[in-house]
Motif scaffolding. Structure first.
Motif, PDB file in Angstrom:
ATOM      1  N   ALA A 179      -5.015 -64.192 -24.820  1.00  0.00           N
ATOM      2  CA  ALA A 179      -4.465 -64.071 -23.583  1.00  0.00           C
ATOM      3  C   ALA A 179      -3.218 -63.353 -23.000  1.00  0.00           C
ATOM      4  O   ALA A 179      -2.225 -63.871 -23.746  1.00  0.00           O
ATOM      5  N   VAL A 180      -2.804 -62.827 -22.355  1.00  0.00           N
ATOM      6  CA  VAL A 180      -1.963 -61.709 -21.905  1.00  0.00           C
ATOM      7  C   VAL A 180      -1.651 -62.083 -20.135  1.00  0.00           C
ATOM      8  O   VAL A 180      -2.694 -61.341 -19.967  1.00  0.00           O
ATOM      9  N   VAL A 181      -0.569 -62.664 -19.602  1.00  0.00           N
ATOM     10  CA  VAL A 181      -0.304 -62.176 -18.091  1.00  0.00           C
ATOM     11  C   VAL A 181       0.319 -61.375 -17.458  1.00  0.00           C
ATOM     12  O   VAL A 181       1.793 -61.297 -17.888  1.00  0.00           O
ATOM     13  N   GLY A 182       0.181 -60.880 -17.132  1.00  0.00           N
ATOM     14  CA  GLY A 182       1.230 -59.271 -16.647  1.00  0.00           C
ATOM     15  C   GLY A 182       0.982 -57.822 -17.542  1.00  0.00           C
ATOM     16  O   GLY A 182       1.237 -58.076 -18.041  1.00  0.00           O
ATOM     17  N   LEU A 183       1.263 -56.614 -16.521  1.00  0.00           N
ATOM     18  CA  LEU A 183       0.709 -55.908 -17.381  1.00  0.00           C
ATOM     19  C   LEU A 183       2.149 -54.877 -17.115  1.00  0.00           C
ATOM     20  O   LEU A 183       2.390 -54.085 -16.254  1.00  0.00           O
ATOM     21  N   GLY A 184       3.089 -55.079 -17.689  1.00  0.00           N
ATOM     22  CA  GLY A 184       3.985 -53.969 -17.385  1.00  0.00           C
ATOM     23  C   GLY A 184       4.932 -54.144 -18.557  1.00  0.00           C
ATOM     24  O   GLY A 184       4.386 -53.804 -19.790  1.00  0.00           O
ATOM     25  N   GLY A 185       6.824 -53.890 -18.665  1.00  0.00           N
ATOM     26  CA  GLY A 185       7.490 -53.733 -20.312  1.00  0.00           C
ATOM     27  C   GLY A 185       6.695 -54.224 -21.652  1.00  0.00           C
ATOM     28  O   GLY A 185       6.363 -54.114 -22.543  1.00  0.00           O
ATOM     29  N   THR A 205      -4.377 -60.454 -14.452  1.00  0.00           N
ATOM     30  CA  THR A 205      -3.666 -60.409 -13.916  1.00  0.00           C
ATOM     31  C   THR A 205      -3.788 -60.471 -11.989  1.00  0.00           C
ATOM     32  O   THR A 205      -5.194 -60.996 -11.849  1.00  0.00           O
ATOM     33  N   ARG A 206      -3.246 -60.136 -11.265  1.00  0.00           N
ATOM     34  CA  ARG A 206      -3.054 -60.581 -10.194  1.00  0.00           C
ATOM     35  C   ARG A 206      -3.642 -59.986  -9.064  1.00  0.00           C
ATOM     36  O   ARG A 206      -3.943 -59.520  -7.997  1.00  0.00           O
ATOM     37  N   SER A 207      -3.436 -58.968 -10.329  1.00  0.00           N
ATOM     38  CA  SER A 207      -3.295 -56.670  -8.825  1.00  0.00           C
ATOM     39  C   SER A 207      -5.361 -56.441  -9.494  1.00  0.00           C
ATOM     40  O   SER A 207      -5.004 -56.146 -10.796  1.00  0.00           O
ATOM     41  N   ALA A 208      -6.076 -56.335  -8.323  1.00  0.00           N
ATOM     42  CA  ALA A 208      -7.570 -55.851  -8.978  1.00  0.00           C
ATOM     43  C   ALA A 208      -6.693 -54.183  -9.454  1.00  0.00           C
ATOM     44  O   ALA A 208      -5.738 -53.697  -8.550  1.00  0.00           O
ATOM     45  N   GLY A 209      -7.682 -53.081 -10.261  1.00  0.00           N
ATOM     46  CA  GLY A 209      -7.521 -52.004 -10.393  1.00  0.00           C
ATOM     47  C   GLY A 209      -6.994 -51.327 -11.025  1.00  0.00           C
ATOM     48  O   GLY A 209      -6.446 -50.332 -11.601  1.00  0.00           O
ATOM     49  N   LYS A 210      -6.361 -52.978 -12.455  1.00  0.00           N
ATOM     50  CA  LYS A 210      -5.632 -52.460 -14.006  1.00  0.00           C
ATOM     51  C   LYS A 210      -6.803 -52.332 -15.074  1.00  0.00           C
ATOM     52  O   LYS A 210      -6.522 -52.307 -16.458  1.00  0.00           O
ATOM     53  N   GLU A 211      -7.943 -52.249 -14.666  1.00  0.00           N
ATOM     54  CA  GLU A 211      -8.841 -52.411 -15.666  1.00  0.00           C
ATOM     55  C   GLU A 211      -8.541 -51.491 -16.637  1.00  0.00           C
ATOM     56  O   GLU A 211      -8.871 -51.289 -17.947  1.00  0.00           O
ATOM     57  N   GLU A 212      -8.792 -50.162 -16.386  1.00  0.00           N
ATOM     58  CA  GLU A 212      -9.281 -49.127 -17.158  1.00  0.00           C
ATOM     59  C   GLU A 212      -7.462 -48.870 -17.557  1.00  0.00           C
ATOM     60  O   GLU A 212      -8.029 -48.882 -18.968  1.00  0.00           O
ATOM     61  N   ASP A 213      -6.019 -48.675 -17.734  1.00  0.00           N
ATOM     62  CA  ASP A 213      -5.349 -48.394 -17.906  1.00  0.00           C
ATOM     63  C   ASP A 213      -5.414 -50.037 -19.258  1.00  0.00           C
ATOM     64  O   ASP A 213      -4.931 -50.147 -20.698  1.00  0.00           O
ATOM     65  N   ALA A 214      -5.833 -51.141 -18.428  1.00  0.00           N
ATOM     66  CA  ALA A 214      -6.083 -52.497 -19.413  1.00  0.00           C
ATOM     67  C   ALA A 214      -6.991 -52.545 -20.542  1.00  0.00           C
ATOM     68  O   ALA A 214      -6.294 -52.392 -22.226  1.00  0.00           O
ATOM     69  N   ARG A 215      -8.166 -51.478 -20.326  1.00  0.00           N
ATOM     70  CA  ARG A 215      -8.698 -51.267 -21.407  1.00  0.00           C
ATOM     71  C   ARG A 215      -8.290 -50.265 -22.586  1.00  0.00           C
ATOM     72  O   ARG A 215      -8.393 -50.698 -23.335  1.00  0.00           O
ATOM     73  N   ARG A 221     -10.828 -57.653 -22.446  1.00  0.00           N
ATOM     74  CA  ARG A 221     -12.131 -58.298 -20.401  1.00  0.00           C
ATOM     75  C   ARG A 221     -10.874 -58.411 -19.460  1.00  0.00           C
ATOM     76  O   ARG A 221      -9.488 -58.586 -20.277  1.00  0.00           O
ATOM     77  N   ILE A 222     -10.829 -58.548 -18.775  1.00  0.00           N
ATOM     78  CA  ILE A 222      -9.302 -58.807 -17.773  1.00  0.00           C
ATOM     79  C   ILE A 222     -10.418 -59.619 -16.653  1.00  0.00           C
ATOM     80  O   ILE A 222     -10.964 -59.471 -16.261  1.00  0.00           O
ATOM     81  N   VAL A 223      -8.986 -60.636 -16.506  1.00  0.00           N
ATOM     82  CA  VAL A 223      -9.539 -61.774 -15.277  1.00  0.00           C
ATOM     83  C   VAL A 223      -8.369 -61.763 -14.264  1.00  0.00           C
ATOM     84  O   VAL A 223      -6.966 -61.656 -14.535  1.00  0.00           O
ATOM     85  N   LEU A 224      -9.127 -61.690 -12.872  1.00  0.00           N
ATOM     86  CA  LEU A 224      -8.414 -61.809 -11.534  1.00  0.00           C
ATOM     87  C   LEU A 224      -7.683 -62.923 -11.559  1.00  0.00           C
ATOM     88  O   LEU A 224      -8.873 -63.225 -11.356  1.00  0.00           O
TER      89      LEU A 224
END
Length: 350
Positions: A179-185, A205-215, A221-224
């Motif tokens: 698992a990775v915490v946080g979607l930045g650099g 992630t704490r922010s909804a709406g990042k699923e498409e980019d994360a995939r 899998r994306i977990v809020l």
């Protein structure tokens, strides 16, 4: 040699054009014309003296890609014209236990940083990659694989190796659950690398709406993390968690998602944890909270070779040198996907 760069002159001043002297090449040195330099969050922290110890004037930059202009008489690994990289360190003692194992980032006598440091041989200040060229011992230069996009490769020298090192140390491979915490650099590189290593990858992630980019970047899998129901579904699930969050935060909810003998590795935050870390689930499940910083030179070359084989580079936005101050402000607002890279051909001539 007289060199142009961009420098901060105080903690609250903008970066601007600065001329300074690089050392003349020693027999073991490589002179590199810098083509691209990534912009790391730590460049802001250092330039603004957030961590203390800033030396001004300061030329930041430790995600450097360029071409060899000149080699010293004793250089054997590089030739003129080679595409090369320089990361966060340009020297170490070379004789302690860490250095002997290729772990120069943990040099027991202190490594020499690419900027805001002091060269132990001549006492000169080290200046970084926001400049037209750099002179570095060949031991601290890595080869950029043929075919790898050079601007996209620049952030691999920090963001890439910072996430690669714990993935390798904790032996991530086919079937690993990461698992990775946080979607930045850092986070976006952790997703790409873990996926290419064969892991099943989840983004917290704490922010909804990042699923498409994360995939797109490799997440299965994306977990809020603010959703208790979603967090409960991954309790005890992960062998390794790469935590890239750069500020104080509660790691206890993530510890609960570790499998027996799992490890959470902090790579983005330096400082005391708050709230306090609860040791009970660690003791009862042989779980660990650890830390990791960049990588040594052998590991950095291994990472670059892996990226060359898999076509992995950072997602970047290329900027002009004159836009660096605005880019700092955008980074503080997380307004970049996912790394700024300076095109050094835009460095002003005067």
């Amino acid at each position: 040699m007289n060199t142009r760069g961009y420098a901060a002159h105080s903690a609250n001043s903008s970066l601007g054009l600065f001329r300074f002297d690089r050392r003349e090449a020693r027999a073991t040195d490589v002179v590199i014309d810098i083509l691209y330099c990534g912009v790391c969050h730590s460049d802001i922290h250092n330039a603004r003296n957030d961590w203390g110890g800033a030396k001004y004037p300061m030329v930041p930059g430790h995600e450097i890609v360029g071409r060899v202009r000149q080699v010293g008489a004793e250089v054997t690994r590089f030739k003129v014209g080679d595409a090369v990289g320089v990361g966060c360190l340009v020297d170490s003692c070379q004789h302690c236990r860490s250095c002997a194992r290729g772990l120069e980032q943990y040099c027991e006598n202190g490594f020499t940083p690419t900027y805001n440091g002091v060269d132990p041989h001549d006492g000169m200040t080290t200046f970084g990659g926001y400049s037209e060229c750099i002179v570095v011992s060949e031991k601290f230069v890595v080869k950029v694989p043929d075919g790898l996009d050079l601007p996209g490769a620049a952030p691999l020298l920090c963001a890439g190796i910072t996430t690669w090192s714990p993935l390798r140390h904790w032996k991530v491979g086919t079937g690993s659950k990461v698992a990775v915490v946080g979607l930045g650099g850092l986070g976006h590189m952790a997703l790409k690398l873990a996926k290419a290593m064969g892991a099943e990858v989840t983004l917290f992630t704490r922010s909804a709406g990042k699923e498409e980019d994360a995939r797109r970047l490799g997440a299965d899998r994306i977990v809020l993390s603010t959703d208790e129901v979603q967090m409960a579904t991954v309790k005890g699930a992960f062998d390794l968690i790469i935590d890239t969050v750069p500020y104080v935060h509660d790691v206890n909810p993530y510890v609960a998602t570790l499998a027996i003998s799992g490890t959470l590795v902090l790579v983005g935050y330096l400082g005391p944890l708050e709230p306090m870390l609860n040791s009970a689930p660690m003791v009862m499940g042989r779980k660990a909270v650890a830390g990791s910083v960049i990588g040594g030179l052998p590991e950095t070359q291994e990472m670059l070779d892996f990226c060359g084989q898999h076509g992995i580079t950072s997602d970047i936005e290329v900027i002009r040198m004159e836009d660096i101050n605005a880019s700092f402000e955008r980074m503080l607002k997380s307004d970049v996907k996912y790394r700024f890279v300076i095109d050094m051909s835009t460095l002003p001539a005067v």
